[in-house]
Design an enzyme around this catalytic site. Structure first.
Site, PDB file in Angstrom:
ATOM      1  N   GLN A 109      28.704  27.096  47.857  1.00 18.87           N
ATOM      2  CA  GLN A 109      27.605  26.577  47.050  1.00 18.87           C
ATOM      3  C   GLN A 109      26.869  25.432  47.759  1.00 18.87           C
ATOM      4  O   GLN A 109      25.762  25.085  47.389  1.00 18.87           O
ATOM      5  CB  GLN A 109      28.189  26.097  45.714  1.00 18.87           C
ATOM      6  CG  GLN A 109      27.252  26.102  44.564  1.00 18.87           C
ATOM      7  CD  GLN A 109      26.661  27.469  44.305  1.00 18.87           C
ATOM      8  OE1 GLN A 109      25.450  27.641  44.369  1.00 18.87           O
ATOM      9  NE2 GLN A 109      27.480  28.469  44.039  1.00 18.87           N
ATOM     10  N   ASP A 131      35.537  24.958  50.569  1.00 21.74           N
ATOM     11  CA  ASP A 131      34.764  26.108  50.107  1.00 21.74           C
ATOM     12  C   ASP A 131      33.293  25.673  50.087  1.00 21.74           C
ATOM     13  O   ASP A 131      32.886  24.908  49.222  1.00 21.74           O
ATOM     14  CB  ASP A 131      35.270  26.498  48.714  1.00 21.74           C
ATOM     15  CG  ASP A 131      34.370  27.511  48.017  1.00 21.74           C
ATOM     16  OD1 ASP A 131      33.307  27.864  48.567  1.00 21.74           O
ATOM     17  OD2 ASP A 131      34.723  27.937  46.902  1.00 21.74           O
ATOM     18  N   CYS A 179      32.734  31.814  36.586  1.00 25.05           N
ATOM     19  CA  CYS A 179      33.977  31.919  37.360  1.00 25.05           C
ATOM     20  C   CYS A 179      34.668  30.571  37.505  1.00 25.05           C
ATOM     21  O   CYS A 179      35.311  30.306  38.517  1.00 25.05           O
ATOM     22  CB  CYS A 179      33.726  32.510  38.755  1.00 25.05           C
ATOM     23  SG  CYS A 179      33.165  34.189  38.716  1.00 25.05           S
ATOM     24  N   LYS A 238      24.394  33.675  49.704  1.00 23.56           N
ATOM     25  CA  LYS A 238      23.893  32.514  48.958  1.00 23.56           C
ATOM     26  C   LYS A 238      22.899  31.699  49.779  1.00 23.56           C
ATOM     27  O   LYS A 238      22.339  30.733  49.297  1.00 23.56           O
ATOM     28  CB  LYS A 238      25.061  31.664  48.476  1.00 23.56           C
ATOM     29  CG  LYS A 238      25.849  32.388  47.386  1.00 23.56           C
ATOM     30  CD  LYS A 238      26.856  31.547  46.685  1.00 23.56           C
ATOM     31  CE  LYS A 238      27.561  32.417  45.647  1.00 23.56           C
ATOM     32  NZ  LYS A 238      28.758  31.798  45.094  1.00 23.56           N
ATOM     33  N   HIS A 261      35.978  27.315  41.734  1.00 23.76           N
ATOM     34  CA  HIS A 261      35.637  28.703  41.416  1.00 23.76           C
ATOM     35  C   HIS A 261      36.964  29.472  41.332  1.00 23.76           C
ATOM     36  O   HIS A 261      37.920  29.113  42.008  1.00 23.76           O
ATOM     37  CB  HIS A 261      34.790  29.213  42.590  1.00 23.76           C
ATOM     38  CG  HIS A 261      34.148  30.535  42.391  1.00 23.76           C
ATOM     39  ND1 HIS A 261      34.801  31.718  42.600  1.00 23.76           N
ATOM     40  CD2 HIS A 261      32.875  30.862  42.048  1.00 23.76           C
ATOM     41  CE1 HIS A 261      33.960  32.710  42.379  1.00 23.76           C
ATOM     42  NE2 HIS A 261      32.785  32.225  42.041  1.00 23.76           N
TER      43      HIS A 261
HETATM   44  C1  LIG Z   1      29.980  32.213  45.048  1.00 22.29           C
HETATM   45  C2  LIG Z   1      31.135  31.325  45.247  1.00 22.29           C
HETATM   46  C3  LIG Z   1      32.362  31.805  45.727  1.00 22.29           C
HETATM   47  C4  LIG Z   1      32.614  33.263  45.990  1.00 22.29           C
HETATM   48  O1  LIG Z   1      31.765  33.795  46.941  1.00 22.29           O
HETATM   49  P1  LIG Z   1      31.836  35.357  47.276  1.00 22.29           P
HETATM   50  O2  LIG Z   1      30.612  35.602  48.089  1.00 22.29           O
HETATM   51  O3  LIG Z   1      31.801  36.070  45.962  1.00 22.29           O
HETATM   52  O4  LIG Z   1      33.104  35.592  48.009  1.00 22.29           O
HETATM   53  C5  LIG Z   1      33.379  30.904  45.930  1.00 22.29           C
HETATM   54  N1  LIG Z   1      33.209  29.590  45.692  1.00 22.29           N
HETATM   55  C6  LIG Z   1      32.049  29.079  45.224  1.00 22.29           C
HETATM   56  C7  LIG Z   1      31.906  27.611  45.001  1.00 22.29           C
HETATM   57  C8  LIG Z   1      30.970  29.934  44.994  1.00 22.29           C
HETATM   58  O5  LIG Z   1      29.817  29.429  44.532  1.00 22.29           O
END
Ligand SMILES: *Cc1c(COP(=O)(O)O)cnc(C)c1O
Length: 404
Positions: free
Chosen positions: A201, A198, A362, A224, A121
């Site tokens: 997701q 990260d 993104c 999320k 992302h």
């Molecule tokens: C949504 C997402 C982000 C960013 O999350 P925020 O809540 O906007 O900070 C970063 N990495 C991944 C894989 C995402 O799906």
């Protein structure tokens, strides 16, 4: 077996209409919907015990502090962190990544290398570019394959004694690929490199165990996984959180302040400057409770069923091209139909009440790899149904006949 009707009853928004049609919400990878229990917890906070935390002797402040710290403990338990002060409460994934990236400025020199993946992302690419600019360190990229997985052979070759940090997402938001993070972490540790995962997701589908993964950092966003926006967490191993300098200066994060010298508060407060999103953090804890009551194994099994069902139906459409075709996938489908712009499909299905995302998600480097401007992305949650997928397929077919 999940009682989907009962679950859907928990989400007020699922009962509204969009453009005169019942809402079909397939944009869960961008943000999930919010169950009544989470909404109620926010109303309850502002109605009954709104007060600033940690400093107050009065009852409201103590109630708010207890609920806030109680949420931290729920999060600790959910991710199986060894200590509650290894959970830093943030405004979301982006905040967590920037906290680590900024903190590493003092820990890197010009000979060092950072490895990121091609499946990231933007929020997991730009902070590292900024860090490399500041420190002179070199950014290396693990390339992706046609199926949308990471090329682990190249990753092996990229690793060396120079590698100080590795950053990958647990699940790709654009393609749904579940990355082999345990293997990635173990390989990085062989060279003494730290790893940040990260989990934005992954966390809606998987319950990660940070001690078993043995990562140095793991970050996610509440919005999320059925929680509110603007709240998240980053887990860090205690020794690493102690190595990093504070991210922001302000109230809450200090131990003593004079104009000559300020000493910082202990973990986790060192990283939590200013008044946080108190209601949001409490609601994050309620969202985890809600999802754990349903059960992450049950959620994953059901979402897989939806994924398989939708994949098969979509593939029967002529001119269909799916992106991200690995076996290990979360319930995200990215696709295009030959000769049709993804935006046009997104607009037409919206007229029929169906929310999907179109564009680069993104993750522009992935789109560049496939040489496309973007995709249509449908992402499913445990409150979606096969009937909704049928409506979606019908809508896509209608869009196709209108546009070709
Ligand atoms: C949504 C997402 C982000 C960013 O999350 P925020 O809540 O906007 O900070 C970063 N990495 C991944 C894989 C995402 O799906």
């Amino acid at each position: 077996m999940l009682d989907i009707n009962k679950i859907r009853g928990d989400f007020p928004i699922l009962h509204r209409k969009v453009n005169g049609k019942p809402l079909v919400y397939f944009d869960n990878a961008a943000t999930s919907q919010t169950p009544r229990a989470v909404i109620d917890s926010i109303v309850d906070y502002y109605s009954n015990y709104n007060a600033n935390i940690h400093r107050g002797v009065h009852t409201l402040s103590q109630e708010a502090t207890n609920a806030y710290e109680g949420a931290r403990q729920k999060i600790q338990k959910h991710f199986n962190a060894a200590k509650s002060h290894e959970i830093i409460l943030t405004s979301g994934t982006t905040h967590g990544i920037n906290m680590v990236a900024t903190g590493f400025t003092d820990l890197l020199n010009a000979d060092d290398e950072i490895i990121v993946s091609a499946l990231e992302h933007h929020s997991n690419i730009v902070p590292w570019q900024m860090l490399c600019e500041k420190t002179g360190a070199t950014l290396k990229v693990i390339p992706m394959t046609d199926e949308g997985s990471l090329d682990m052979e190249v990753y092996k070759d990229l690793l060396s004694e120079k590698t100080k940090l590795v950053f990958v997402n647990h699940v790709s938001n654009a393609l749904g690929t579940i990355n082999p993070v345990k293997q990635i972490i173990d390989m990085a540790h062989h060279y003494g490199a730290a790893v940040l995962i990260d989990g934005a997701q992954a966390t809606p589908h998987i319950k990660p165990d940070v001690q078993e993964l043995d990562c140095e950092f793991y970050t996610c966003s509440a919005h999320k996984l059925c929680g509110p926006t603007g709240v998240g967490m980053i887990y860090g191993k205690e020794e690493w959180l102690n190595k990093l300098p504070p991210y922001q200066g302000g109230g809450e994060m200090i131990s003593e302040v004079t104009f000559e010298k300020t000493t910082y508060a202990d973990l986790p407060h060192k990283f939590e400057a200013g008044t946080p999103n108190i209601a949001g953090v409490i609601a994050f804890g309620v969202a985890l409770d809600y999802m754990n009551r349903i059960g992450f194994d049950e959620i994953a099994a059901y979402e897989n069923e939806l994924l398989e069902y939708a994949t098969e139906k979509l593939l029967s459409i002529e001119g269909m091209k799916l992106y991200g075709t690995v076996q290990e996938k979360a319930s995200v489908i990215s696709f295009n139909i030959e000769g049709i712009h993804p935006y046009d499909i997104g607009s037409i299905v919206d007229k029929l009440g169906i929310a999907v995302r179109t564009g680069h998600h993104c993750a522009q480097p992935i789109m560049d790899y496939y040489k496309i401007p973007g995709t249509v992305r449908a992402s499913f949650s445990f409150y979606n149904t096969k009937e909704e997928i049928d409506l979606f397929i019908e809508a896509v077919l209608k869009a196709k006949s209108m546009l070709s």
